[in-house]
Design a protein around this motif. Structure first.
Motif, PDB file in Angstrom:
ATOM      1  N   SER A 257       0.830  -1.198   0.000  1.00  0.00           N
ATOM      2  CA  SER A 257       0.000   0.000   0.000  1.00  0.00           C
ATOM      3  C   SER A 257       0.868   1.252   0.000  1.00  0.00           C
ATOM      4  CB  SER A 257      -0.938   0.019   1.200  1.00  0.00           C
ATOM      5  OG  SER A 257      -0.203   0.040   2.403  1.00  0.00           O
ATOM      6  N   ALA A 258       1.932   1.248   0.742  1.00  0.00           N
ATOM      7  CA  ALA A 258       2.819   2.402   0.775  1.00  0.00           C
ATOM      8  C   ALA A 258       3.517   2.568  -0.563  1.00  0.00           C
ATOM      9  CB  ALA A 258       3.849   2.239   1.886  1.00  0.00           C
ATOM     10  N   ALA A 259       3.962   1.496  -1.142  1.00  0.00           N
ATOM     11  CA  ALA A 259       4.677   1.572  -2.408  1.00  0.00           C
ATOM     12  C   ALA A 259       3.765   2.055  -3.525  1.00  0.00           C
ATOM     13  CB  ALA A 259       5.276   0.219  -2.770  1.00  0.00           C
ATOM     14  N   SER A 260       2.491   1.699  -3.496  1.00  0.00           N
ATOM     15  CA  SER A 260       1.590   2.086  -4.562  1.00  0.00           C
ATOM     16  C   SER A 260       1.340   3.591  -4.578  1.00  0.00           C
ATOM     17  CB  SER A 260       0.257   1.336  -4.439  1.00  0.00           C
ATOM     18  OG  SER A 260      -0.412   1.736  -3.269  1.00  0.00           O
ATOM     19  N   ALA A 261       1.540   4.272  -3.474  1.00  0.00           N
ATOM     20  CA  ALA A 261       1.295   5.706  -3.407  1.00  0.00           C
ATOM     21  C   ALA A 261       2.570   6.515  -3.589  1.00  0.00           C
ATOM     22  CB  ALA A 261       0.657   6.055  -2.065  1.00  0.00           C
ATOM     23  N   SER A 262       3.653   5.878  -3.929  1.00  0.00           N
ATOM     24  CA  SER A 262       4.919   6.600  -4.033  1.00  0.00           C
ATOM     25  C   SER A 262       5.451   6.562  -5.457  1.00  0.00           C
ATOM     26  CB  SER A 262       5.946   5.985  -3.088  1.00  0.00           C
ATOM     27  OG  SER A 262       6.269   4.688  -3.516  1.00  0.00           O
ATOM     28  N   ASP A 263       6.451   7.360  -5.689  1.00  0.00           N
ATOM     29  CA  ASP A 263       7.196   7.333  -6.929  1.00  0.00           C
ATOM     30  C   ASP A 263       8.608   7.817  -6.622  1.00  0.00           C
ATOM     31  OD1 ASP A 263       7.111  10.147  -6.829  1.00  0.00           O
ATOM     32  OD2 ASP A 263       5.406  10.250  -8.180  1.00  0.00           O
ATOM     33  N   ASP A 264       9.400   8.049  -7.649  1.00  0.00           N
ATOM     34  CA  ASP A 264      10.793   8.448  -7.425  1.00  0.00           C
ATOM     35  C   ASP A 264      10.913   9.755  -6.656  1.00  0.00           C
ATOM     36  OD1 ASP A 264      11.621   6.207  -8.781  1.00  0.00           O
ATOM     37  OD2 ASP A 264      11.879   7.257 -10.689  1.00  0.00           O
TER      38      ASP A 264
ATOM     39  N   CYS B 133      -1.100  15.134   5.058  1.00  0.00           N
ATOM     40  CA  CYS B 133      -1.260  13.860   4.359  1.00  0.00           C
ATOM     41  C   CYS B 133      -1.757  14.084   2.938  1.00  0.00           C
ATOM     42  CB  CYS B 133      -2.215  12.960   5.144  1.00  0.00           C
ATOM     43  SG  CYS B 133      -2.383  11.295   4.466  1.00  0.00           S
ATOM     44  N   MET B 134      -2.730  14.966   2.775  1.00  0.00           N
ATOM     45  CA  MET B 134      -3.257  15.249   1.437  1.00  0.00           C
ATOM     46  C   MET B 134      -2.203  15.909   0.562  1.00  0.00           C
ATOM     47  SD  MET B 134      -7.058  16.379   2.632  1.00  0.00           S
ATOM     48  CE  MET B 134      -7.885  16.414   1.044  1.00  0.00           C
ATOM     49  N   LEU B 135      -1.409  16.796   1.130  1.00  0.00           N
ATOM     50  CA  LEU B 135      -0.323  17.425   0.362  1.00  0.00           C
ATOM     51  C   LEU B 135       0.742  16.399  -0.028  1.00  0.00           C
ATOM     52  CD1 LEU B 135       0.029  20.757   2.355  1.00  0.00           C
ATOM     53  CD2 LEU B 135      -0.716  20.543  -0.039  1.00  0.00           C
ATOM     54  N   ALA B 136       1.033  15.461   0.860  1.00  0.00           N
ATOM     55  CA  ALA B 136       2.007  14.407   0.535  1.00  0.00           C
ATOM     56  C   ALA B 136       1.466  13.505  -0.567  1.00  0.00           C
ATOM     57  CB  ALA B 136       2.353  13.587   1.783  1.00  0.00           C
ATOM     58  N   ASN B 137       0.189  13.156  -0.497  1.00  0.00           N
ATOM     59  CA  ASN B 137      -0.418  12.340  -1.554  1.00  0.00           C
ATOM     60  C   ASN B 137      -0.398  13.053  -2.893  1.00  0.00           C
ATOM     61  OD1 ASN B 137      -1.181   9.786  -0.602  1.00  0.00           O
ATOM     62  ND2 ASN B 137      -2.923  10.646   0.505  1.00  0.00           N
ATOM     63  N   ARG B 138      -0.426  14.370  -2.878  1.00  0.00           N
ATOM     64  CA  ARG B 138      -0.426  15.159  -4.105  1.00  0.00           C
ATOM     65  C   ARG B 138       0.978  15.645  -4.478  1.00  0.00           C
ATOM     66  NH1 ARG B 138      -4.587  14.316  -1.700  1.00  0.00           N
ATOM     67  NH2 ARG B 138      -6.688  14.454  -2.515  1.00  0.00           N
ATOM     68  N   HIS B 139       1.980  15.145  -3.757  1.00  0.00           N
ATOM     69  CA  HIS B 139       3.404  15.381  -4.030  1.00  0.00           C
ATOM     70  C   HIS B 139       3.842  16.819  -3.799  1.00  0.00           C
ATOM     71  CE1 HIS B 139       3.311  11.642  -6.841  1.00  0.00           C
ATOM     72  NE2 HIS B 139       2.631  11.468  -5.736  1.00  0.00           N
ATOM     73  N   TYR B 140       3.198  17.501  -2.863  1.00  0.00           N
ATOM     74  CA  TYR B 140       3.620  18.850  -2.485  1.00  0.00           C
ATOM     75  C   TYR B 140       4.424  18.849  -1.194  1.00  0.00           C
ATOM     76  CZ  TYR B 140       0.741  20.937  -6.079  1.00  0.00           C
ATOM     77  OH  TYR B 140       0.211  21.303  -7.295  1.00  0.00           O
ATOM     78  N   LEU B 141       4.448  17.731  -0.499  1.00  0.00           N
ATOM     79  CA  LEU B 141       5.123  17.626   0.784  1.00  0.00           C
ATOM     80  C   LEU B 141       5.695  16.217   0.894  1.00  0.00           C
ATOM     81  CD1 LEU B 141       5.329  19.467   3.386  1.00  0.00           C
ATOM     82  CD2 LEU B 141       3.401  18.170   4.268  1.00  0.00           C
ATOM     83  N   PRO B 142       6.930  16.078   1.365  1.00  0.00           N
ATOM     84  CA  PRO B 142       7.467  14.720   1.548  1.00  0.00           C
ATOM     85  C   PRO B 142       6.786  14.038   2.729  1.00  0.00           C
ATOM     86  CG  PRO B 142       9.032  16.345   2.343  1.00  0.00           C
ATOM     87  CD  PRO B 142       7.900  17.109   1.725  1.00  0.00           C
ATOM     88  N   TRP B 143       6.665  12.724   2.663  1.00  0.00           N
ATOM     89  CA  TRP B 143       6.027  11.978   3.741  1.00  0.00           C
ATOM     90  C   TRP B 143       6.736  12.208   5.072  1.00  0.00           C
ATOM     91  CZ3 TRP B 143       1.339  10.242   3.470  1.00  0.00           C
ATOM     92  CH2 TRP B 143       0.796   9.912   2.229  1.00  0.00           C
TER      93      TRP B 143
ATOM     94  N   HIS C 250     -10.455  17.480  -3.939  1.00  0.00           N
ATOM     95  CA  HIS C 250     -10.773  17.138  -5.325  1.00  0.00           C
ATOM     96  C   HIS C 250      -9.569  17.030  -6.250  1.00  0.00           C
ATOM     97  CE1 HIS C 250     -14.646  18.682  -3.779  1.00  0.00           C
ATOM     98  NE2 HIS C 250     -15.084  17.631  -4.427  1.00  0.00           N
ATOM     99  N   ALA C 251      -8.397  17.427  -5.804  1.00  0.00           N
ATOM    100  CA  ALA C 251      -7.207  17.407  -6.662  1.00  0.00           C
ATOM    101  C   ALA C 251      -6.616  16.006  -6.731  1.00  0.00           C
ATOM    102  CB  ALA C 251      -6.160  18.382  -6.130  1.00  0.00           C
ATOM    103  N   GLY C 252      -6.049  15.689  -7.854  1.00  0.00           N
ATOM    104  CA  GLY C 252      -5.314  14.438  -7.998  1.00  0.00           C
ATOM    105  C   GLY C 252      -3.848  14.687  -7.706  1.00  0.00           C
ATOM    106  N   PRO C 253      -3.016  13.656  -7.819  1.00  0.00           N
ATOM    107  CA  PRO C 253      -1.580  13.837  -7.571  1.00  0.00           C
ATOM    108  C   PRO C 253      -0.967  14.818  -8.559  1.00  0.00           C
ATOM    109  CG  PRO C 253      -2.140  11.510  -7.756  1.00  0.00           C
ATOM    110  CD  PRO C 253      -3.356  12.292  -8.141  1.00  0.00           C
ATOM    111  N   SER C 254      -0.053  15.614  -8.089  1.00  0.00           N
ATOM    112  CA  SER C 254       0.701  16.525  -8.944  1.00  0.00           C
ATOM    113  C   SER C 254       1.761  15.718  -9.670  1.00  0.00           C
ATOM    114  CB  SER C 254       1.364  17.610  -8.106  1.00  0.00           C
ATOM    115  OG  SER C 254       2.315  18.303  -8.862  1.00  0.00           O
ATOM    116  N   ARG C 255       1.964  15.981 -10.898  1.00  0.00           N
ATOM    117  CA  ARG C 255       3.019  15.303 -11.653  1.00  0.00           C
ATOM    118  C   ARG C 255       4.113  16.288 -12.020  1.00  0.00           C
ATOM    119  NH1 ARG C 255       3.001  10.512  -9.984  1.00  0.00           N
ATOM    120  NH2 ARG C 255       0.970   9.584 -10.115  1.00  0.00           N
TER     121      ARG C 255
END
Length: 144
Positions: free
Chosen positions: A36-43, A79-89, A130-135
């Motif tokens: 579950s943790a790996a699925s929400a992460s990227d490089d 948590c929401m900012l981390a999921n959207r890649h604006y903040l590190p976990w 309502h926002a999705g992950p930032s790319r």
């Protein structure tokens, strides 16, 4: 624990049921593994620390959240900012400090008509929900 989520009429509220259903689905679908943790992460956004989850279930509301505050609302924002890649976990600590402020301002700047003032008002809460992950590449948060 379930009793606390029941309304006075004895039926569970929709937000509480949704949170329970999501947690159960994640646990069942992923076999309780660290997948579950790996699925929400990227490089650019490494997985959350062991024992934590990418599911944000600290607060379900839109109360104003400001710099210097602590608690469940701040944990939800982080948590929401981390999921959207604006903040590190690694920045999830329940305290609205400088790193969270910068992440909120960057999120707001990327989501007009929000003003990048760092105040998490009802409009910012709505955009976060309502926002999705930032790319964005490189990541919008400074590397730690």
């Amino acid at each position: 624990m379930i009793r606390k989520m029941l309304s006075p009429r004895g039926t569970a509220g929709a937000p509480a049921l949704a949170a329970v259903a999501l947690a159960a689905a994640l646990a069942a679908g992923l076999g309780g593994s660290t997948a579950s943790a790996a699925s929400a992460s990227d490089d650019y956004n490494p997985p959350p620390p062991p024992g934590s989850s990418p599911v944000c279930a600290f607060y379900d509301g839109d109360g104003p959240t400001l710099y210097g505050e602590r608690g469940e609302r701040v944990s939800q924002v982080q948590c929401m900012l981390a999921n959207r890649h604006y903040l590190p976990w690694s920045a999830l600590d329940g305290t609205f400090g400088p790193q969270t402020l910068l992440a909120v301002q960057r999120f707001q700047a990327d989501h007009p008509p929000l003003r990048p003032d760092g105040l998490v008002t009802a409009a910012t809460w709505s955009a976060l929900w309502h926002a999705g992950p930032s790319r964005t590449t490189p990541p919008p948060y400074p590397s730690a």
